[in-house]
Design an enzyme around this catalytic site. Sequence first.
Site, mmCIF file in Angstrom:
data_model
loop_
_atom_site.group_PDB
_atom_site.id
_atom_site.type_symbol
_atom_site.label_atom_id
_atom_site.label_comp_id
_atom_site.label_asym_id
_atom_site.label_seq_id
_atom_site.Cartn_x
_atom_site.Cartn_y
_atom_site.Cartn_z
ATOM 1 N N ASP A 74 14.828 -69.245 -80.640
ATOM 2 C CA ASP A 74 13.621 -68.438 -80.534
ATOM 3 C C ASP A 74 12.376 -69.197 -80.984
ATOM 4 O OD1 ASP A 74 14.907 -66.200 -79.507
ATOM 5 O OD2 ASP A 74 15.437 -65.459 -81.488
ATOM 6 N N GLY A 75 12.487 -69.977 -82.059
ATOM 7 C CA GLY A 75 11.339 -70.731 -82.551
ATOM 8 C C GLY A 75 10.857 -71.755 -81.543
ATOM 9 N N GLU A 149 4.221 -61.020 -82.125
ATOM 10 C CA GLU A 149 3.616 -60.150 -83.121
ATOM 11 C C GLU A 149 2.636 -60.898 -84.013
ATOM 12 O OE1 GLU A 149 6.355 -62.473 -84.976
ATOM 13 O OE2 GLU A 149 7.261 -60.822 -83.835
ATOM 14 N N PHE A 193 11.541 -55.107 -84.470
ATOM 15 C CA PHE A 193 12.862 -54.485 -84.376
ATOM 16 C C PHE A 193 13.560 -54.500 -85.726
ATOM 17 C CE2 PHE A 193 17.455 -54.957 -83.761
ATOM 18 C CZ PHE A 193 17.744 -53.848 -82.989
ATOM 19 N N SER A 194 13.492 -55.634 -86.424
ATOM 20 C CA SER A 194 14.161 -55.731 -87.721
ATOM 21 C C SER A 194 13.505 -54.811 -88.742
ATOM 22 C CB SER A 194 14.137 -57.178 -88.228
ATOM 23 O OG SER A 194 12.815 -57.598 -88.524
#
Length: 300
Positions: A74-75, A149, A193-194
């Site tokens: 993801d990063g 985000e 989400f987390s």
Amino acid sequence: MSDERTVFLIAHTGREAALRSVEGLVHGLLKAGIRIRLLAAEAVDLDLPDGVETVAGGPGAADGCELILVAGGDGTLLRGAELAREHGLPMLGINLGRVGFLAEAERDDLAVVVERVVDADYEVEERMTLDVIVRTNGDVVHHDWALNEASIEKASRERMLEVVTEVDGRPVSNFGCDGVVCATPTGSTAYAFSGGGPVVWPEVEALLMVPISAHALFARPLVTSPDSVLAVEVQPKTPHGVLWCDGRRSVELPAGARVEVRRGQTPVRLARLHRAPFTDRLVAKFGLPVTGWRGRADTH
């Protein structure tokens, strides 16, 4: 005008398995006549054939390329999104990490990726982004952007961050918290989400505001219009905070700082190989149990 085609490759080179995957991609594309451009810092770790172009990075690094090909977790995909947005190029992600919601292919799909890139056989969709402004004493002191985000977080674990949230120029609530996440639908499956936020389908245009560990009676996730302006003000008598954009770029928020988040003017373009519904992607990425599903009853 040159007929040569060039793909910019961004790769995570920290693991042996990832290195082999990236080298396989490079050899496959070169064999098909596609030129490869890489960041010089990443090329050092790879066993690459002659003819691979390396650049130092910076403005214009991907000029003349037709696609940003990203191999990693993801990063790495978010790093590729920065380059894709800067140059207005589509990004095709190959997941070499764990979840990889931005990725379109997995490690086992490398041969298919090469074939589809060579044939330019992919569709391009646009994902909305966020434009982020930080104000102190009414003056704009920082501009940024995010695909997933913008998160306003406490800077130390000892004390909560005291904030006031706002939507479209009207206050919503004040509370102490670990942070507040302002997210796009793309980012709804990431930090938001987390933090207990909803999963929002990518084709839905909306903004999300998700408080993190808030000490308040009302601190629920909010889903607003894509044209809304979200704001989070750090209270004057509270420890300073920090703004993170996509978990990659940060700036300190002194007490009294104000963060404004609105729909970004420049989207990120994603190259898609599959037409699979987002529901199927969600089930696959999170390994959701669907045993017992029978589908719609046949009424004919």
